[in-house]
Design an enzyme around this catalytic site. Structure first.
Site, PDB file in Angstrom:
ATOM      1  N   ARG A  60      43.192 -25.463 -68.119  1.00 16.93           N
ATOM      2  CA  ARG A  60      41.845 -25.994 -67.902  1.00 16.93           C
ATOM      3  C   ARG A  60      41.482 -25.783 -66.442  1.00 16.93           C
ATOM      4  O   ARG A  60      42.222 -26.170 -65.544  1.00 16.93           O
ATOM      5  CB  ARG A  60      41.800 -27.483 -68.255  1.00 16.93           C
ATOM      6  N   GLU A  68      29.544 -27.363 -73.798  1.00 18.03           N
ATOM      7  CA  GLU A  68      30.430 -27.330 -74.966  1.00 18.03           C
ATOM      8  C   GLU A  68      29.963 -26.283 -75.980  1.00 18.03           C
ATOM      9  O   GLU A  68      28.772 -26.117 -76.224  1.00 18.03           O
ATOM     10  CB  GLU A  68      30.450 -28.696 -75.650  1.00 18.03           C
ATOM     11  N   ARG A 110      47.121 -30.184 -70.834  1.00 17.55           N
ATOM     12  CA  ARG A 110      46.682 -28.863 -70.381  1.00 17.55           C
ATOM     13  C   ARG A 110      47.037 -28.668 -68.911  1.00 17.55           C
ATOM     14  O   ARG A 110      46.932 -29.601 -68.110  1.00 17.55           O
ATOM     15  CB  ARG A 110      45.172 -28.712 -70.561  1.00 17.55           C
TER      16      ARG A 110
END
Length: 226
Positions: A60, A68, A110
């Site tokens: 990330r 999104e 992540r």
């Protein structure tokens, strides 16, 4: 002999200083060497990718937020596909260099990283040209978002967002002039008329901005709950 030793010491100090100036890059930590030269296997969306490290590690990007493209409980955001396509075109199959900040992972597991398209320890190019996080923001594909304590390059990312807004690029061409924006003085979150919480901000905490760009310039961030 004393004069000779003094000259020799002076010469060595000069050599060491020059060597340091060529090897040190302002503002860069030695962290990139940890995962330098990894290949991007797949781009998930504008700010998330998977590297080909044998474990398919999900990365990330730090300090940015792209619209999104897959949002099960909400609407897909404008400019999300364009941001995802930009990251895919730029990064898929390419060798990149990861640099970490204070935290190595987020609460989803992540890896958190800055993505450099060239080795930042060796490249003579300005940071803006090889820091992909910056390119996303300055091109209008992402908003600059600070998530402490990982804020090492937040100043340069904020500059990139100002560039994008000044040129009304990407998401700012879509929603930048939407308004009036309603900010919450306590949370520093702003809402646009299309957001669910627009009318839920208490009057005593409300500050009104002409549009989204004015709110962003004032240091407010748009709500994630839309």
């Amino acid at each position: 002999m004393k004069h000779l030793n003094k000259r020799l010491r002076t010469f060595l100090l000069i050599v060491l200083a020059l060597a340091a100036s060529f090897t040190a890059k302002e503002g860069l930590s030695p962290a990139p060497s940890a995962t330098s030269g990894v290949t991007v296997k797949r781009v998930v969306d504008g700010d998330t990718l998977i590297i080909d490290d044998g474990k398919d590690t999900r990365v990330r990007l730090i300090g940015v937020d792209t619209p999104e493209t897959v949002k099960p409980r909400g609407r897909v955001e404008p400019w999300g596909k364009e941001a995802s396509d930009f990251s895919k075109k730029t990064l898929t199959g390419k060798s990149v260099y990861l640099e970490y900040d204070e935290e190595k992972e987020d609460h989803y597991g992540r890896t958190l990283a800055y993505i450099w398209t060239e080795d930042p320890r060796k490249s003579d190019k300005p940071k803006e040209e090889i820091l992909f996080n910056y390119q996303l923001v300055a091109s209008g594909y992402a908003r600059e978002r600070a998530y402490g304590p990982n804020t090492k390059y937040q100043a340069i990312l904020h500059e990139g967002e100002i560039v994008a807004m000044d040129h009304v690029r990407g998401i700012w061409a879509v929603e930048g002039k939407e308004g009036p924006a309603k900010g919450n003085k306590k949370s520093k979150i702003y809402h646009l008329p299309s957001d669910k919480s627009y009318d839920r901000v208490s009057p005593q905490n409300t500050v009104i901005f002409e549009n989204a760009m004015e709110a962003e310039r004032a240091g407010y961030q748009r709500t994630f709950s839309r």
